[in-house]
Enzyme design. Structure first.
Site, PDB file in Angstrom:
ATOM      1  N   ALA A 109       0.762  -1.254   0.000  1.00  0.00           N
ATOM      2  CA  ALA A 109       0.000   0.000   0.000  1.00  0.00           C
ATOM      3  C   ALA A 109       0.792   1.303   0.000  1.00  0.00           C
ATOM      4  O   ALA A 109       0.262   2.332  -0.400  1.00  0.00           O
ATOM      5  CB  ALA A 109      -0.956   0.007   1.188  1.00  0.00           C
ATOM      6  N   ALA A 110       2.040   1.306   0.504  1.00  0.00           N
ATOM      7  CA  ALA A 110       2.748   2.590   0.646  1.00  0.00           C
ATOM      8  C   ALA A 110       3.184   3.122  -0.719  1.00  0.00           C
ATOM      9  O   ALA A 110       3.520   2.328  -1.597  1.00  0.00           O
ATOM     10  CB  ALA A 110       3.972   2.412   1.543  1.00  0.00           C
ATOM     11  N   PRO A 111       3.155   4.442  -0.929  1.00  0.00           N
ATOM     12  CA  PRO A 111       2.825   5.485   0.050  1.00  0.00           C
ATOM     13  C   PRO A 111       1.338   5.712   0.281  1.00  0.00           C
ATOM     14  O   PRO A 111       0.972   6.432   1.190  1.00  0.00           O
ATOM     15  CB  PRO A 111       3.465   6.737  -0.558  1.00  0.00           C
ATOM     16  CG  PRO A 111       3.476   6.475  -2.031  1.00  0.00           C
ATOM     17  CD  PRO A 111       3.670   4.995  -2.200  1.00  0.00           C
ATOM     18  N   GLY A 112       0.464   5.111  -0.532  1.00  0.00           N
ATOM     19  CA  GLY A 112      -0.942   5.186  -0.181  1.00  0.00           C
ATOM     20  C   GLY A 112      -1.859   5.839  -1.202  1.00  0.00           C
ATOM     21  O   GLY A 112      -3.009   6.141  -0.889  1.00  0.00           O
ATOM     22  N   LYS A 114      -3.317   4.567  -3.877  1.00  0.00           N
ATOM     23  CA  LYS A 114      -4.490   3.749  -4.226  1.00  0.00           C
ATOM     24  C   LYS A 114      -5.380   3.570  -2.997  1.00  0.00           C
ATOM     25  O   LYS A 114      -6.605   3.531  -3.127  1.00  0.00           O
ATOM     26  CB  LYS A 114      -4.040   2.427  -4.841  1.00  0.00           C
ATOM     27  CG  LYS A 114      -3.372   2.672  -6.197  1.00  0.00           C
ATOM     28  CD  LYS A 114      -2.983   1.410  -6.907  1.00  0.00           C
ATOM     29  CE  LYS A 114      -2.411   1.678  -8.281  1.00  0.00           C
ATOM     30  NZ  LYS A 114      -0.988   1.979  -8.325  1.00  0.00           N
ATOM     31  N   GLU A 132       1.689  -2.620   4.384  1.00  0.00           N
ATOM     32  CA  GLU A 132       2.972  -2.334   3.741  1.00  0.00           C
ATOM     33  C   GLU A 132       4.050  -3.110   4.483  1.00  0.00           C
ATOM     34  O   GLU A 132       4.330  -2.832   5.644  1.00  0.00           O
ATOM     35  CB  GLU A 132       3.268  -0.825   3.785  1.00  0.00           C
ATOM     36  CG  GLU A 132       4.654  -0.443   3.352  1.00  0.00           C
ATOM     37  CD  GLU A 132       5.061  -0.988   1.978  1.00  0.00           C
ATOM     38  OE1 GLU A 132       4.316  -0.821   1.009  1.00  0.00           O
ATOM     39  OE2 GLU A 132       6.147  -1.610   1.887  1.00  0.00           O
ATOM     40  N   CYS A 230       3.449  -0.976 -12.294  1.00  0.00           N
ATOM     41  CA  CYS A 230       3.735   0.206 -13.114  1.00  0.00           C
ATOM     42  C   CYS A 230       4.862  -0.137 -14.079  1.00  0.00           C
ATOM     43  O   CYS A 230       5.799   0.621 -14.265  1.00  0.00           O
ATOM     44  CB  CYS A 230       4.068   1.416 -12.245  1.00  0.00           C
ATOM     45  SG  CYS A 230       5.523   1.227 -11.230  1.00  0.00           S
TER      46      CYS A 230
HETATM   47  N1  SAM Z   1      -0.008   0.986  -3.960  1.00  0.00           N
HETATM   48  C1  SAM Z   1       0.977   2.005  -3.649  1.00  0.00           C
HETATM   49  C2  SAM Z   1       0.384   3.373  -3.977  1.00  0.00           C
HETATM   50  O1  SAM Z   1      -0.538   3.450  -4.785  1.00  0.00           O
HETATM   51  O2  SAM Z   1       0.847   4.360  -3.396  1.00  0.00           O
HETATM   52  C3  SAM Z   1       2.275   1.745  -4.355  1.00  0.00           C
HETATM   53  C4  SAM Z   1       2.827   0.397  -4.050  1.00  0.00           C
HETATM   54  S1  SAM Z   1       4.409   0.055  -4.726  1.00  0.00           S
HETATM   55  C5  SAM Z   1       4.087  -0.164  -6.395  1.00  0.00           C
HETATM   56  C6  SAM Z   1       4.716  -1.554  -4.150  1.00  0.00           C
HETATM   57  C7  SAM Z   1       4.893  -1.678  -2.666  1.00  0.00           C
HETATM   58  O3  SAM Z   1       5.143  -3.051  -2.357  1.00  0.00           O
HETATM   59  C8  SAM Z   1       6.062  -0.891  -2.101  1.00  0.00           C
HETATM   60  O4  SAM Z   1       5.635  -0.025  -1.084  1.00  0.00           O
HETATM   61  C9  SAM Z   1       7.000  -1.961  -1.549  1.00  0.00           C
HETATM   62  O5  SAM Z   1       7.642  -1.565  -0.358  1.00  0.00           O
HETATM   63  C10 SAM Z   1       6.059  -3.132  -1.289  1.00  0.00           C
HETATM   64  N2  SAM Z   1       6.764  -4.445  -1.291  1.00  0.00           N
HETATM   65  C11 SAM Z   1       8.068  -4.694  -1.532  1.00  0.00           C
HETATM   66  N3  SAM Z   1       8.319  -6.018  -1.416  1.00  0.00           N
HETATM   67  C12 SAM Z   1       7.163  -6.617  -1.092  1.00  0.00           C
HETATM   68  C13 SAM Z   1       6.793  -7.954  -0.816  1.00  0.00           C
HETATM   69  N4  SAM Z   1       7.663  -8.952  -0.883  1.00  0.00           N
HETATM   70  N5  SAM Z   1       5.507  -8.193  -0.474  1.00  0.00           N
HETATM   71  C14 SAM Z   1       4.614  -7.190  -0.428  1.00  0.00           C
HETATM   72  N6  SAM Z   1       4.913  -5.905  -0.681  1.00  0.00           N
HETATM   73  C15 SAM Z   1       6.165  -5.606  -1.015  1.00  0.00           C
END
Ligand code: SAM
Length: 438
Positions: A109-112, A114, A132, A230
């Site tokens: 979810a981070a930074p949030g 969506k 996250e 993305c």
């Molecule tokens: N959904 C977020 C938004 O809209 O702001 C962006 C998410 S970003 C594309 C992917 C996220 O997955 C990152 O925050 C990352 O830290 C986390 N991540 C990294 N490794 C992961 C894992 N093994 N399992 C789940 N999440 C992971």
């Protein structure tokens, strides 16, 4: 310069449109904002001092000029009226098709961005659970939850397999916005180019499939699973979905309505490139077979509840109607939580609902998050700020106040941007020090 191998794959994916993509490589990146309906409506978007144009990717998504400066310092931004978000990134939540009262899990979810869209669509009903796994990224997620005024939400930091096993079948909708090789970030962030390699896309795909396998458990029968990245890469997108469907027969692809982006070989998935007006996103929609079941899961933890009479009196003095939810006092802090949460123990829960305030020497001090999640019409004392006053407030200055003594919401253009305490015609500023704009 983009890697040759990457460009070759783009040529294969885009076929006759490849030259259009090539031409777009050096253009400015698209920028956008999504409206937060928990705090604002279209009128605020229309009043912004720069040009906005609707995006095709999300009902409340707008393009903004790519060279517009200082957006993060605008009072409407600090007050959570909108979230700055890449336009095509908004598409995944459109596919989730949120209804009020849905329980939604945003697993990465981070930074949030969506999560903010999901909370806006839920309109203070149902539940948004934002997880996250990377601890260092949770603070920004929490901070965005507060800024957007999200009260019916949970923020956790847990491994997907642990969270989803314990919350098996709990969610109507689950979003996996997976970590990826970030090819859709190339124009915005040149570092993403230097980190790219074919091997990296392959290892991302393995991790994505493993996250998706975990996520599958948390979806209830008849529920929806949306996967997004993305990146453009075939192996991280179509490849992951095809493998997932091969091994998870309880899921089926959903045909999605084609009103944005470009078709892929999968009728359940869409790809957006700069040709279609976004930096780059892929999203696929799957459904867990079976009828939607009604709740059998709920198992609330009741053992830590305490008497909350004193705090109710304090809150009645601030608000006309008490904030809704379940009141819990823990270590001198008041939490107002969504009702009927499952047992959250062992799930890395950092915030359930809002931290509404703290007891300090028998006095109750409300929190920034509490005011941010309220509407001005529910607050007994309101200080209306113009541009200049709002800027002073956001920089931490004390203000003049013609309100009666007591906790006072500071309102800019119909949204609460924070609060202070009026005493003898002065407003002592309670805007959090870490958020103040210099
Ligand atoms: N959904 C977020 C938004 O809209 O702001 C962006 C998410 S970003 C594309 C992917 C996220 O997955 C990152 O925050 C990352 O830290 C986390 N991540 C990294 N490794 C992961 C894992 N093994 N399992 C789940 N999440 C992971």
């Amino acid at each position: 310069m983009l890697p040759k191998e990457f460009l070759e794959e783009m040529r294969e994916i885009l076929k006759k449109d490849y030259t259009l993509y090539e031409k777009s490589i050096d253009d400015e990146a698209f920028r956008g904002i999504s409206l937060n309906r928990l705090k604002a409506d279209e009128k605020i978007i229309e009043s912004l001092p720069f040009e906005v144009k609707k995006t095709p990717f999300y009902k409340d998504g707008y393009y903004i000029p790519c060279d517009e400066k200082g957006i993060g310092n605008m009072p409407f931004h600090s007050g959570g009226a909108f979230y700055v978000q890449e336009p095509s990134a908004m598409s995944a939540v459109t596919l989730l098709d949120i209804n009020e009262n849905d329980r939604v899990l945003d697993l990465c979810a981070a930074p949030g961005g969506k999560s903010a869209q999901i909370a806006s669509c839920l309109n203070n009903t149902g539940l948004i659970w934002s997880n996250e796994v990377v601890k260092s990224r949770v603070q920004i997620l929490l901070s965005n939850f507060e800024r957007m005024g999200i009260s019916r939400g949970v923020v956790s930091s847990c491994y997907p397999e642990v969270l989803c096993s314990k919350l098996e079948g709990y969610f109507d909708k689950v979003l996996v916005d997976a970590p990826c090789s970030g090819e859709g970030m190339f124009r915005k962030n040149p570092e993403a180019v230097s980190e790219w390699s074919r091997e990296h896309t392959v290892s991302c795909a393995e991790r994505q499939l493993s996250i998706l396998r975990s996520a599958a458990k948390a979806v209830k029968s008849g529920g929806t699973l949306v996967y997004s990245t993305c990146t453009f890469s075939y192996c991280e997108n179509e490849g992951v979905i095809k493998k997932f469907l091969e091994e998870n027969h309880e899921f089926e692809p959903c045909d999605i309505a084609w009103h944005f982006g470009r078709k892929t070989e999968l009728p359940c998935a869409v790809r957006i490139t700069p040709i279609e007006g976004g930096e780059g996103h892929f999203a696929a929609k799957l459904r867990k077979k079976g009828e939607s079941l009604t709740d059998t899961y709920i198992q609330t933890v009741k053992d830590k509840r305490q008497d909350t009479k004193t705090v109710l009196k304090e809150l009645e003095n601030i608000f006309y109607e008490l904030p809704k939810g379940e009141y819990n006092i823990l270590n001198d802090r008041l939490y107002i939580m969504p009702k009927d949460l499952p047992d959250t123990r062992g799930l890395g829960v950092i915030r359930a609902g809002i931290l509404a305030g703290e007891f300090r020497k028998n006095r109750f001090e409300p929190s920034h998050a509490l005011f941010m999640s309220e509407k001005p019409e529910n607050v007994r004392r309101v200080l209306e700020a113009d541009d200049d006053t709002a800027k002073k407030f956001l920089s931490g200055m004390e203000l003049e106040s013609d309100c009666k003594n007591g906790y006072t919401a500071v309102v800019y253009g119909s949204i609460i941007i924070g609060f202070g305490k009026t005493a003898d015609s002065r407003l002592k500023n309670k805007y959090p020090k870490g958020l103040r704009i210099k």
